[in-house]
Design a protein around this motif. Structure first.
Motif, PDB file in Angstrom:
ATOM      1  N   VAL A 268      52.861  43.067  36.622  1.00  0.00           N
ATOM      2  CA  VAL A 268      52.558  42.844  37.918  1.00  0.00           C
ATOM      3  C   VAL A 268      51.424  41.996  38.184  1.00  0.00           C
ATOM      4  O   VAL A 268      51.503  41.221  39.374  1.00  0.00           O
ATOM      5  CB  VAL A 268      52.346  44.409  38.672  1.00  0.00           C
ATOM      6  CG1 VAL A 268      51.783  44.155  39.932  1.00  0.00           C
ATOM      7  CG2 VAL A 268      53.554  45.213  38.515  1.00  0.00           C
ATOM      8  N   LEU A 269      50.570  42.314  37.466  1.00  0.00           N
ATOM      9  CA  LEU A 269      49.442  41.373  37.673  1.00  0.00           C
ATOM     10  C   LEU A 269      49.592  39.673  37.457  1.00  0.00           C
ATOM     11  O   LEU A 269      49.146  38.884  38.216  1.00  0.00           O
ATOM     12  CB  LEU A 269      48.319  41.377  36.560  1.00  0.00           C
ATOM     13  CG  LEU A 269      46.822  40.746  36.637  1.00  0.00           C
ATOM     14  CD1 LEU A 269      46.241  41.233  37.958  1.00  0.00           C
ATOM     15  CD2 LEU A 269      45.944  41.008  35.420  1.00  0.00           C
ATOM     16  N   LEU A 270      50.619  39.385  36.528  1.00  0.00           N
ATOM     17  CA  LEU A 270      50.915  38.008  36.313  1.00  0.00           C
ATOM     18  C   LEU A 270      51.769  37.527  37.709  1.00  0.00           C
ATOM     19  O   LEU A 270      51.496  36.373  37.974  1.00  0.00           O
ATOM     20  CB  LEU A 270      51.460  37.894  35.122  1.00  0.00           C
ATOM     21  CG  LEU A 270      50.942  37.818  33.870  1.00  0.00           C
ATOM     22  CD1 LEU A 270      51.661  37.852  32.632  1.00  0.00           C
ATOM     23  CD2 LEU A 270      49.620  36.841  33.697  1.00  0.00           C
TER      24      LEU A 270
ATOM     25  N   LEU B 131      51.642  38.770  40.567  1.00  0.00           N
ATOM     26  CA  LEU B 131      50.811  38.650  41.783  1.00  0.00           C
ATOM     27  C   LEU B 131      49.892  37.293  41.645  1.00  0.00           C
ATOM     28  O   LEU B 131      49.746  36.726  42.685  1.00  0.00           O
ATOM     29  CB  LEU B 131      49.689  39.766  42.101  1.00  0.00           C
ATOM     30  CG  LEU B 131      50.646  41.075  42.279  1.00  0.00           C
ATOM     31  CD1 LEU B 131      49.509  42.167  42.278  1.00  0.00           C
ATOM     32  CD2 LEU B 131      50.760  40.828  43.795  1.00  0.00           C
ATOM     33  N   LEU B 132      49.433  36.968  40.566  1.00  0.00           N
ATOM     34  CA  LEU B 132      48.390  35.926  40.045  1.00  0.00           C
ATOM     35  C   LEU B 132      49.109  34.604  40.513  1.00  0.00           C
ATOM     36  O   LEU B 132      48.992  33.622  41.216  1.00  0.00           O
ATOM     37  CB  LEU B 132      47.976  35.896  38.785  1.00  0.00           C
ATOM     38  CG  LEU B 132      46.747  34.906  38.686  1.00  0.00           C
ATOM     39  CD1 LEU B 132      45.488  35.457  39.363  1.00  0.00           C
ATOM     40  CD2 LEU B 132      46.614  35.133  37.168  1.00  0.00           C
ATOM     41  N   VAL B 133      50.455  34.443  40.465  1.00  0.00           N
ATOM     42  CA  VAL B 133      51.196  33.281  40.528  1.00  0.00           C
ATOM     43  C   VAL B 133      51.552  33.116  41.991  1.00  0.00           C
ATOM     44  O   VAL B 133      51.517  32.102  42.825  1.00  0.00           O
ATOM     45  CB  VAL B 133      52.796  33.327  39.866  1.00  0.00           C
ATOM     46  CG1 VAL B 133      53.718  32.285  40.117  1.00  0.00           C
ATOM     47  CG2 VAL B 133      52.671  33.366  38.164  1.00  0.00           C
ATOM     48  N   PHE B 134      51.958  34.160  42.892  1.00  0.00           N
ATOM     49  CA  PHE B 134      52.144  34.195  44.059  1.00  0.00           C
ATOM     50  C   PHE B 134      51.120  34.024  44.866  1.00  0.00           C
ATOM     51  O   PHE B 134      51.045  33.208  45.785  1.00  0.00           O
ATOM     52  CB  PHE B 134      52.936  35.571  44.656  1.00  0.00           C
ATOM     53  CG  PHE B 134      54.233  35.789  44.268  1.00  0.00           C
ATOM     54  CD1 PHE B 134      55.171  34.671  44.384  1.00  0.00           C
ATOM     55  CD2 PHE B 134      54.839  36.960  43.920  1.00  0.00           C
ATOM     56  CE1 PHE B 134      56.601  34.845  44.072  1.00  0.00           C
ATOM     57  CE2 PHE B 134      56.137  37.309  43.649  1.00  0.00           C
ATOM     58  CZ  PHE B 134      56.913  36.178  43.819  1.00  0.00           C
TER      59      PHE B 134
ATOM     60  N   LEU C 140      46.012  43.193  46.534  1.00  0.00           N
ATOM     61  CA  LEU C 140      47.005  43.743  45.479  1.00  0.00           C
ATOM     62  C   LEU C 140      46.279  43.258  44.120  1.00  0.00           C
ATOM     63  O   LEU C 140      46.439  44.205  43.101  1.00  0.00           O
ATOM     64  CB  LEU C 140      48.357  43.457  45.672  1.00  0.00           C
ATOM     65  CG  LEU C 140      49.008  43.978  46.870  1.00  0.00           C
ATOM     66  CD1 LEU C 140      50.409  43.397  47.124  1.00  0.00           C
ATOM     67  CD2 LEU C 140      48.974  45.574  46.886  1.00  0.00           C
ATOM     68  N   LEU C 141      46.119  42.085  44.044  1.00  0.00           N
ATOM     69  CA  LEU C 141      45.398  41.504  42.616  1.00  0.00           C
ATOM     70  C   LEU C 141      44.278  42.372  42.258  1.00  0.00           C
ATOM     71  O   LEU C 141      44.332  42.853  40.912  1.00  0.00           O
ATOM     72  CB  LEU C 141      45.101  40.396  42.962  1.00  0.00           C
ATOM     73  CG  LEU C 141      45.763  39.163  42.006  1.00  0.00           C
ATOM     74  CD1 LEU C 141      45.906  37.898  42.658  1.00  0.00           C
ATOM     75  CD2 LEU C 141      45.163  39.240  40.607  1.00  0.00           C
ATOM     76  N   ILE C 142      43.439  42.640  43.180  1.00  0.00           N
ATOM     77  CA  ILE C 142      42.082  43.554  43.089  1.00  0.00           C
ATOM     78  C   ILE C 142      42.468  44.855  42.640  1.00  0.00           C
ATOM     79  O   ILE C 142      41.949  45.404  41.609  1.00  0.00           O
ATOM     80  CB  ILE C 142      41.107  43.517  44.181  1.00  0.00           C
ATOM     81  CG1 ILE C 142      40.781  42.035  44.281  1.00  0.00           C
ATOM     82  CG2 ILE C 142      39.913  44.213  44.155  1.00  0.00           C
ATOM     83  CD1 ILE C 142      39.814  41.697  45.377  1.00  0.00           C
ATOM     84  N   GLN C 143      43.546  45.421  43.383  1.00  0.00           N
ATOM     85  CA  GLN C 143      43.671  46.733  43.052  1.00  0.00           C
ATOM     86  C   GLN C 143      44.405  46.933  41.668  1.00  0.00           C
ATOM     87  O   GLN C 143      44.392  47.806  40.842  1.00  0.00           O
ATOM     88  CB  GLN C 143      44.786  47.385  44.067  1.00  0.00           C
ATOM     89  CG  GLN C 143      43.961  47.843  45.313  1.00  0.00           C
ATOM     90  CD  GLN C 143      45.126  48.303  46.207  1.00  0.00           C
ATOM     91  OE1 GLN C 143      46.134  47.686  46.844  1.00  0.00           O
ATOM     92  NE2 GLN C 143      44.659  49.654  46.564  1.00  0.00           N
TER      93      GLN C 143
END
Length: 159
Positions: free
Chosen positions: A79-81, A83-86, A137-140
């Motif tokens: 999920v982190l990856l 979100l990072l790409v988006f 969302l990334l921070i969460q």
């Protein structure tokens, strides 16, 4: 407030935000080749409505994600990856949009500064809207990863 009511309120605030983004786009004046407009900045009023509504939307999304424990249920690293790409794509699109507007008005309205009737859509647009949500969302996700690592490290092994 229960989660169902929070979802409905957040959905309504989301729709209001989308409408306000379209209104800001509608009231932002396009630079014409022959001259400038002296009509002022009619989208200024919308800024004072959009910004608090956007913060309310971010708070609603954060509460829903936290209450529903979405980030605990799924593979957080994946999920982190994603979100990072988006987030990176949305920031690049935001920078591209700002650059196109800057190139269009470069040197023609220096007396107005960077907050005027031609530049509203640099700040309030779909890309910045999406970037803020993705950053939240990334921070969460990062906080959830860190919290789970500390939780697992403090938990004694049962053998």
């Amino acid at each position: 407030m229960n989660t169902k009511a929070l979802r409905i309120v957040t959905l309504i605030v989301f729709l209001i935000n989308v409408i306000l983004i379209f209104l800001v786009d509608l009231f932002t004046i396009e630079m014409i080749p022959d001259g400038t407009s002296g009509n002022g900045n009619p989208a200024d009023i919308l800024w004072f409505v959009e910004l608090p509504m956007y913060l309310l939307l971010l708070a609603g999304i954060a509460l829903i994600v936290h209450r529903e424990r979405y980030l605990v249920q799924y593979n957080r690293v994946r999920v982190l990856l994603i979100l990072l790409v988006f987030f990176a794509v949305s920031v690049l699109l935001q920078v591209d949009k700002a650059q196109r507007i800057r190139d269009q008005i470069d040197g023609r309205i220096t007396e107005f500064g960077w907050l005027n009737q031609y530049t509203n859509t640099i700040y309030i647009n779909f890309y910045s809207f999406l970037s803020g949500i993705l950053l939240l969302l990334l921070i969460q996700t990062v906080v959830t990863l860190i919290r789970n690592r500390f939780y697992r490290a403090s938990k004694p092994d049962k053998k």
